[in-house]
Each structure stands twice: as C-alpha cells, then as structure tokens.
Design a protein around this motif. Structure first.
Motif, PDB file in Angstrom:
ATOM      1  N   GLU B 135       0.857  -1.180   0.000  1.00  0.00           N
ATOM      2  CA  GLU B 135       0.000   0.000   0.000  1.00  0.00           C
ATOM      3  C   GLU B 135       0.898   1.236   0.000  1.00  0.00           C
ATOM      4  O   GLU B 135       1.920   1.267   0.666  1.00  0.00           O
ATOM      5  CB  GLU B 135      -0.915   0.008   1.241  1.00  0.00           C
ATOM      6  N   ASP B 136       0.489   2.248  -0.738  1.00  0.00           N
ATOM      7  CA  ASP B 136       1.275   3.473  -0.880  1.00  0.00           C
ATOM      8  C   ASP B 136       0.895   4.481   0.213  1.00  0.00           C
ATOM      9  O   ASP B 136      -0.270   4.808   0.380  1.00  0.00           O
ATOM     10  CB  ASP B 136       1.004   4.069  -2.263  1.00  0.00           C
ATOM     11  N   THR B 143      -2.557   9.605   5.323  1.00  0.00           N
ATOM     12  CA  THR B 143      -2.831   8.525   4.368  1.00  0.00           C
ATOM     13  C   THR B 143      -2.279   7.206   4.908  1.00  0.00           C
ATOM     14  O   THR B 143      -2.943   6.170   4.853  1.00  0.00           O
ATOM     15  CB  THR B 143      -2.155   8.828   3.012  1.00  0.00           C
ATOM     16  N   ALA B 144      -1.072   7.279   5.447  1.00  0.00           N
ATOM     17  CA  ALA B 144      -0.391   6.061   5.890  1.00  0.00           C
ATOM     18  C   ALA B 144      -1.173   5.352   6.998  1.00  0.00           C
ATOM     19  O   ALA B 144      -1.278   4.123   7.001  1.00  0.00           O
ATOM     20  CB  ALA B 144       1.015   6.393   6.367  1.00  0.00           C
ATOM     21  N   THR B 145      -1.737   6.109   7.937  1.00  0.00           N
ATOM     22  CA  THR B 145      -2.438   5.450   9.044  1.00  0.00           C
ATOM     23  C   THR B 145      -3.675   4.721   8.532  1.00  0.00           C
ATOM     24  O   THR B 145      -3.980   3.618   8.990  1.00  0.00           O
ATOM     25  CB  THR B 145      -2.825   6.456  10.143  1.00  0.00           C
ATOM     26  N   SER B 146      -4.374   5.312   7.547  1.00  0.00           N
ATOM     27  CA  SER B 146      -5.544   4.581   7.036  1.00  0.00           C
ATOM     28  C   SER B 146      -5.113   3.379   6.192  1.00  0.00           C
ATOM     29  O   SER B 146      -5.780   2.340   6.190  1.00  0.00           O
ATOM     30  CB  SER B 146      -6.484   5.518   6.270  1.00  0.00           C
ATOM     31  N   MET B 148      -2.475   1.630   6.821  1.00  0.00           N
ATOM     32  CA  MET B 148      -2.049   0.636   7.822  1.00  0.00           C
ATOM     33  C   MET B 148      -3.267  -0.199   8.239  1.00  0.00           C
ATOM     34  O   MET B 148      -3.222  -1.428   8.287  1.00  0.00           O
ATOM     35  CB  MET B 148      -1.466   1.383   9.030  1.00  0.00           C
ATOM     36  N   ARG B 149      -4.372   0.493   8.510  1.00  0.00           N
ATOM     37  CA  ARG B 149      -5.605  -0.223   8.889  1.00  0.00           C
ATOM     38  C   ARG B 149      -6.109  -1.071   7.727  1.00  0.00           C
ATOM     39  O   ARG B 149      -6.589  -2.180   7.916  1.00  0.00           O
ATOM     40  CB  ARG B 149      -6.692   0.772   9.309  1.00  0.00           C
ATOM     41  N   LYS B 150      -5.994  -0.523   6.519  1.00  0.00           N
ATOM     42  CA  LYS B 150      -6.456  -1.266   5.340  1.00  0.00           C
ATOM     43  C   LYS B 150      -5.664  -2.568   5.182  1.00  0.00           C
ATOM     44  O   LYS B 150      -6.237  -3.627   4.917  1.00  0.00           O
ATOM     45  CB  LYS B 150      -6.294  -0.388   4.090  1.00  0.00           C
ATOM     46  N   LEU B 151      -4.352  -2.466   5.361  1.00  0.00           N
ATOM     47  CA  LEU B 151      -3.517  -3.671   5.232  1.00  0.00           C
ATOM     48  C   LEU B 151      -3.972  -4.740   6.233  1.00  0.00           C
ATOM     49  O   LEU B 151      -4.093  -5.915   5.885  1.00  0.00           O
ATOM     50  CB  LEU B 151      -2.048  -3.330   5.496  1.00  0.00           C
ATOM     51  N   ILE B 152      -4.209  -4.303   7.463  1.00  0.00           N
ATOM     52  CA  ILE B 152      -4.489  -5.280   8.516  1.00  0.00           C
ATOM     53  C   ILE B 152      -5.944  -5.750   8.467  1.00  0.00           C
ATOM     54  O   ILE B 152      -6.227  -6.952   8.540  1.00  0.00           O
ATOM     55  CB  ILE B 152      -4.177  -4.675   9.907  1.00  0.00           C
ATOM     56  N   ILE B 175      -1.444   1.784  16.260  1.00  0.00           N
ATOM     57  CA  ILE B 175      -2.394   0.975  15.474  1.00  0.00           C
ATOM     58  C   ILE B 175      -1.963  -0.485  15.513  1.00  0.00           C
ATOM     59  O   ILE B 175      -2.787  -1.396  15.632  1.00  0.00           O
ATOM     60  CB  ILE B 175      -2.478   1.480  14.015  1.00  0.00           C
ATOM     61  N   ALA B 176      -0.646  -0.706  15.434  1.00  0.00           N
ATOM     62  CA  ALA B 176      -0.118  -2.071  15.495  1.00  0.00           C
ATOM     63  C   ALA B 176      -0.547  -2.734  16.801  1.00  0.00           C
ATOM     64  O   ALA B 176      -0.983  -3.893  16.819  1.00  0.00           O
ATOM     65  CB  ALA B 176       1.401  -2.045  15.383  1.00  0.00           C
ATOM     66  N   LYS B 177      -0.451  -1.976  17.887  1.00  0.00           N
ATOM     67  CA  LYS B 177      -0.817  -2.530  19.187  1.00  0.00           C
ATOM     68  C   LYS B 177      -2.324  -2.777  19.268  1.00  0.00           C
ATOM     69  O   LYS B 177      -2.773  -3.835  19.721  1.00  0.00           O
ATOM     70  CB  LYS B 177      -0.379  -1.559  20.297  1.00  0.00           C
ATOM     71  N   GLU B 178      -3.085  -1.808  18.789  1.00  0.00           N
ATOM     72  CA  GLU B 178      -4.545  -1.918  18.834  1.00  0.00           C
ATOM     73  C   GLU B 178      -5.024  -3.136  18.046  1.00  0.00           C
ATOM     74  O   GLU B 178      -5.901  -3.871  18.503  1.00  0.00           O
ATOM     75  CB  GLU B 178      -5.147  -0.633  18.247  1.00  0.00           C
TER      76      GLU B 178
END
Lengths: 292, 469
Positions: B135-136, B143-146, B148-152, B175-178
């Motif tokens: 993901e870009d 953008t990156a935080t959303s 990150m959620r999209k990937l997971i 986000i990783a922890k959550e």
C-alpha cells in the motif's frame, strides 16, 4: 543578545547583499504580477507557476543546449508565447472580473503544476552553477553568480522601464492602463495590448525563475513559496502600481534578510506579514497609488 | 465594452472555460499520477517460480541471545526443492511509493519483493508461500495510518513492514498494538523504539541515537573538534541535533551553534551566514534537494568547513556528479553502496539476486537506489522467516510467540543478513549493528573503517517485555 564586532559587521553585509540580490529577482516576478493586475484586473494565481516554468524550462534548455544563458532566453521566450495563448484562450472571457480570474488562474496553476510533475518528475533538481566564481569582499565570500543575477535583473528592469516610458508601445500600454475605452477610441488595439501585457508579465515571471534556477531547487511546487512573498510585495506597494512594487521589493527582501540575523528565517517571514498588515492598516491602498 | 453585469453569453463562456480547465487539470493530474510512480493501488503479487536445481542449498548457523544470559544455537536451513503450498502468509508493506520519499519507496519495495521472491523459490515459510501486499503511503502520515488499517483489516496481512518516514512509523505504532499486529518500521527516529514504541514494534535497522553514538568518536578524531550542527527542522533533524549535542562533549568535541532549517528552503545563505567563524566542522542532516543546496552554497562561502553527515544526505544521489562541493566529506553509512567497499561473497550474491550493479544502481534501469537503507527490508524478511519457522507459525494468533522469538534474536553475517552481524535487544526491540565510516574521494564513497556493533549500544530507556500482549 545582539552580537557586535567585526564578525557581526561581515554577517550584516552578507545578508544585506543577499537580500538585495533576492529583491531584484523577486521584483521581476512581482512587477509581472502587478503589471497584469494593473492593466487587466487579473489576479494571477498562476504567476508563481509561470516562475516555476521558467526555471524548469531553463533546466531543460541547459540539458539540451549545454548553455545556461541560452536556456534562460529560451525559457523566457517560451513562457511569453504561452502567456499569449493563456490570455487568448482562457482569460479573455473573464477579463474585467477579478473574482472569476482567480478561479481560472487557479485552474491554470494546477494544470501547469501537474504537467510539470508528469514530465519533469516530483523530485527537486539542483542545477550546476553556471558561473562558479566566488567574490571576496572585506573578508566575506559570496557566490559570484548571485551578483551576476542581480546585475542581469537590474538590466531587465531598466529595459522594462525603457519599454514603458520611452517607446510608443509603452505609451499605448500606459494609456490602456489609465482608460481602456478612451485608448480604444484613440485607435489603440486594446486586445493586442492585453495579449502583449500578459505575455510580458508571464515572461518576467519566467525570467525571474530562470535566473533563480541555479540558486534554488527546481521543483514543480517551487512557485508557492515565492507567490506568497510576491503578493506581499505587490499589496504593500499598492496593487497595480509598478513604482510601489519596485520600492516594496527593495524594502521587504533586504529587511527580511537582515532580520535573519536576529530571528530565524521563518520568523523573519512572519515579520514581513506584520509589515504588510501595518501598511494596510495605515494605507489600505498600499504605499503608492495605482495609476488608474 | 464595460458591462456592469455579465451577460448570459459571458456567463456561458465562463462556465465553458471553467469546465475545460477542470477537464484539462484532471487529465494532467491523471497523467502525472500514472507517470510519476505506480498510482496508489494495491499490488498483490504471489511469486511462483520454478525452483532451481536441487543442489542450491544455503545453510546458516545462527545464535539467538535471549536477554543477556542464556544463549541457544539453532541451525537455519533454506533448501531449494519443495514448492510452497497452502494458504499464503501475507506480509504487508507500507511503502512510500509517491511523495517526497518516493525514491526510498521504490528501492525498499524492490528489495523486499526480491527477498519474498527468493523465499518463495526456496520453499516459502514453513512450506507455505509468502504473499506481498503493498500500500502506498504517499509519504503522508494521514494517508499512511488509514493504509495501515487497510492492510491489517481488509487485506488481513500477518505482519506489516513499515514506511521509511519516522513520523509515519510513530503514528502507526499504536495501530499495530490496537490491532495486535507486528509492525517492523524502517524509519530512524530514536523515539520509534523508545517512548513511542510498544511490544508490537520491532525495528530491524538502526536509529539516530545509535548512528550518532557509533560515529562520534571517529568524527571528532578525523573531522573536527569545534562543530556547528545544521539540520532539517522536523523530528528526524532534531533527533540528529540532540544526539550529536549529547555525545560530542563526551569525546572532546564542542558544538558552537545549532541551526535548524525548514524542509525545502529555497535559499540556504541566511542560515550559512549564522555559522560562527571559528567552527571547524559541520554536522548536518538533510536529504535530496536540501542537501544539494547546502553543500553547494557551503562550498562557495565556507569551503574551510569539514563536512560530516549520515548517509541519508547523499542517499539516492550519484555522488560522482557532485564535484568539489562534497569532496573529502565524511559520511556515516549503514551499508556501503559500492560493492568494492564491502566486497563479501554474501554482498555479491545479494546484489546478483536483487539486480543491483557495483555502484548500487538497479542494473536493469540504471536507477539510483537507496541501498544503504533498503538492505533493512531484505534482512527483515529473513528475520521474519527464521522466527516464524522457529515457532512454527500457523496463523496470526501466533503473533505473541513471533514477537517473543524475535526479542533478543541475533544474526551472523550471511546472505540473509548481508549488512553484517547484529542483534535485536529484547527490552526495547532495537537492533544494534555495525556502521561504516566513509569518505568521499573522487566523488566515490570510500570505506575508511568499519565501526563494530559495540560502539553503537546505548542504555535502553524502556522495557517492552514487561508489557502484556
């Protein structure tokens, strides 16, 4: 704490010279903006991008011809011709309605940026120094190219003055600025004057960009930074007043530069804004009144 | 001529002009998007390659350090032969494919995809294929935080390898922890594995404190005693400034002045004017255009100043084009870009597999890579493989076991850990490794000395192992 002594004096001289060099480059760009507004009531948001285009085309010109100065001339000419196209194609229908011109020139701005992004790419490029000489004066070293740029800008400004005040084209332009209907009635082709003015304004911006290109980073968003400063100068000088623009550029740029001795350069920009606000409070029309 | 109100005809003209502008702008934007770099899209690639001859077997003996006391030795074997099968293990890559760090994004993603390709060609992980989902970030935190959620949550990746941008790393850590997912950031700000980290964050490359500490003794010995620091005015720059000011006095250095410069500054002269006359050396942290502006103006005005900088400054730039302005500068590198300066059999094989030439460019395209950073993604992939095989990874439920396996893991120099020996400290999940002091000679980054791992170790300020999962 104010540092004093010989080191302070040499630093003062250094930033002062640097401020004047920028003042002359910025004056070129600001005069173009002021000129276009004064004559045509166009608030040219794309002016910063014409400056950027000048720098980018110089970069290409240098790559193609190997000669920096040839690149400068080509870039200025190409943007001038583009100016004619923009005036004819996009701006003519909205001339005389400043609010609409903002919308159209924002569109032009985006188009220019995105086209440059597509062709030139998104990473800033650094040009090699076309005049790698260092001038040493009173123990201060200063890049010779910047002095040269100041000289070339000064010559361009003199040429502009000559064109406006010593030639018949200049007379027509000034006449149209003062009263376009009367000028039209007197047989001046107002449409041609408009196209010529816009082209001249665009070419001035491009020349500024071309001359600045070895100093700054050539980048598709480089116009933004300058556009803010140029608007400050044009507003402080008095919208549409060429004399005011020139005077404001020669005050604000060295002032901002010298302020960096005492505060950070970002705070110095804040001071420029404060100067603008103060001038507008006292003289809402700017330092000088436009000719109209 | 002078109309007080626009006529219908004029209004129509305006409307048409606006529409045409919009359409052209749209087309321009689309063109830009398509030519710059791949547009922000999801690339899902599963590589199924014919496995080379049965003879290709690489064996690696590795040591795992659990805390500081117990040591166990395991033998890791990568065998060519079995074609991976079953449901894929998904590795997400939060890559900076567009925006200011696009050069890093391209290079990092290239190296990571080569690592995954290699793993799949050699039996996958636990016999399962590995799938890379990209993901870009657009080099933007929001953008990156959303993404990150999209990937997971959408792509259901098992692990996320993070961005090069420290700000993005810091924003993605919570986000990783959550979402209880292992995050391997590749940015270098100190805080990522200190105050801003957590148990789900595992950094397999170095950080600014480590870098400055590793290099400081030699910087003062080789370069200068009286320093000025000049850094870009945001987290990564501040981190460099703070660490340099922290460690320089401990080794007999003196910092006369620290100057911060906003990102993308058009003219460096006002900042250079602030450098005190008696300064002998300048330590700076900038990249790309800012770096180029700085060295050129510095060369014109203060050619007497000796330069020292992290590899981030000339990264992605062919130093042979920089001329006099950069000649003689000392550069602290994480991995030499020229093969000649670190000519190991592993490095040769690594470059062969990834298609990198002797100067650190992509052989196929001639593109300058960010190899001194991108090696970390190669090593992260193999560290993951080893840890997943050790715990016999079945599903994402095994994430706590995976993290425990990585805590304290150490690596010998090998094809998979081509940069050199290193270990992940268990308490703060920070990796410690060797550094390379380079000097610019005839435009080339030449090795001065290899700085051993011990020089970079500092006292940990956090203990994640006390955090529950």
């Amino acid at each position: 704490m104010v540092p004093l002594g010989a080191e302070f004096a040499s630093r003062f001289l250094f930033v002062l010279v640097n401020g004047f060099v920028w003042a002359l480059i910025v004056a070129l760009v600001a005069l173009g903006l002021s000129f276009i507004f004064g004559l045509m009531d166009i608030v040219n948001i794309a002016h910063g991008d014409l400056y950027m285009l000048g720098a980018v085309l110089t970069w290409y010109g240098l790559a193609a011809t190997g000669n920096f100065w040839l690149g400068v001339i080509l870039a200025t000419a190409v943007v001038g011709v583009l100016g004619i196209g923009l005036e004819r194609g996009a701006l003519r229908p909205v001339e005389g309605m400043p609010a609409y011109t903002v919308v159209v020139t924002i569109g032009i701005s985006y188009i220019l940026q995105q086209v440059v992004l597509a062709v030139f790419g998104g990473s800033p490029q650094k040009m090699s120094d076309p005049f790698p000489m260092v001038i040493e004066f009173l123990g201060v070293r200063y890049p010779g190219y910047r002095i040269l740029v100041a000289g070339v800008s000064g010559i361009a400004l003199l040429a502009l003055w000559f064109l406006l005040f010593k030639t018949s084209v200049g007379l027509w332009i000034r006449a149209t600025m003062q009263d376009r209907e009367m000028a039209n009635a007197m047989g001046i082709s107002v449409n041609n004057i408009y196209a010529m003015t816009f082209a001249l304004g665009a070419a001035l911006a491009a020349l500024g960009g071309a001359l600045a290109s070895p100093i700054v980073q050539v980048f598709y968003l480089m116009g933004y930074d300058l556009l803010v400063l140029v608007f400050i100068i044009v507003i402080v000088g008095g919208l549409g007043s060429l004399k005011g623009t020139m005077v404001a550029a020669l005050i604000i740029c060295p002032l901002e530069s010298v302020m960096t001795l005492f505060v950070t350069p970002t705070e110095a920009r804040v001071i420029s804004f404060l100067v603008m606000a103060a001038v507008l409070l006292v003289r809402p029309q700017g330092l000088f009144k436009a000719w109209r | 001529m002078a109309e007080s109100k626009p006529s219908r005809r004029t209004a129509l003209k305006i409307a048409v002009t606006a529409v045409v502008c919009g359409v052209v702008a749209g087309v321009g934007g689309w063109l830009a998007g398509s030519s710059m770099a791949p547009p922000p899209k999801t690339v899902t690639e599963t590589v199924t390659k014919t496995v080379p001859g049965a003879g290709a077997t690489a064996t690696e003996t590795v040591t795992k350090t659990v805390t500081e006391t117990t040591t166990k030795t395991v033998t890791e074997t990568v065998t060519a032969g079995a074609k991976p099968s079953g449901p894929p293990i998904k590795i997400g890559h939060l890559a900076d494919m567009t925006g200011p760090l696009a050069v890093y994004g391209y290079s990092n993603n290239l190296i990571l995809s080569k690592a995954i390709e290699y793993i799949n060609a050699h039996g996958g992980i636990n016999g399962r294929p590995v799938e890379l989902v990209v993901e870009d970030t657009e080099t933007k935190v929001a953008t990156a935080t959303s993404k990150m959620r999209k990937l997971i949550e959408y792509h259901k990746v098992d692990v996320v390898i993070g961005s090069q941008h420290s700000g993005i790393n810091i924003a993605c850590n919570p986000i990783a922890k959550e979402l209880k997912t292992l995050h391997i950031p590749v940015g270098e700000a100190y805080a990522i594995t200190a105050q801003k980290g957590n148990r789900y964050v595992m950094r397999i490359n170095n950080n600014v404190r480590e870098q400055v500490k590793a290099g400081i003794e030699d910087a003062i010995k080789y370069v200068a005693k009286k320093w000025v620091t000049m850094v870009v005015d945001y987290a990564w720059g501040w981190s460099n400034e703070e660490e340099f000011r922290r460690y320089a006095p401990q080794y007999g250095g003196e910092v006369l002045k620290s100057i911060r410069v906003p990102l993308g500054t058009k003219d460096f002269m006002p900042y250079i004017a602030q450098i005190p006359k008696e300064a002998e050396g300048i330590f700076y942290a900038f990249f790309f255009g800012d770096f180029l502006s700085l060295i050129r103006d510095l060369h014109a005005v203060r050619p007497d100043l000796k330069q020292y900088c992290p590899i981030c400054a000339p990264e992605g730039i062919d130093t042979e084009t920089l001329g006099e302005a950069f000649e003689g500068a000392y550069v602290l590198s994480w991995f030499p870009r020229y093969l000649s300066e670190y000519d190991t059999p592993f490095n040769r094989e690594f470059r062969e597999i990834c298609g990198i030439d002797e100067k650190g460019k992509e052989a196929k395209t001639g593109k300058m890579l960010t190899l001194s950073h991108s090696w970390a993604l190669w090593e992260a992939a193999f560290a993951l493989k080893r840890a997943m095989e050790e715990i016999n990874w079945k599903s994402k439920e095994d994430t706590p076991k995976l993290i425990e396996a990585l805590e304290g893991m150490s690596f010998k120099e090998s094809l998979f850990h081509v940069q050199g020996e290193k270990f992940i400290r268990d308490v703060d999940h920070q990796t410690f490794m060797r550094h390379f002091l380079m000097r610019v000679e005839n435009g080339k980054l030449k090795l001065v000395k290899i700085i051993p791992v011990e020089k970079s170790i500092y006292e940990p300020e956090v203990d994640y192992t006390k955090e529950s999962f």
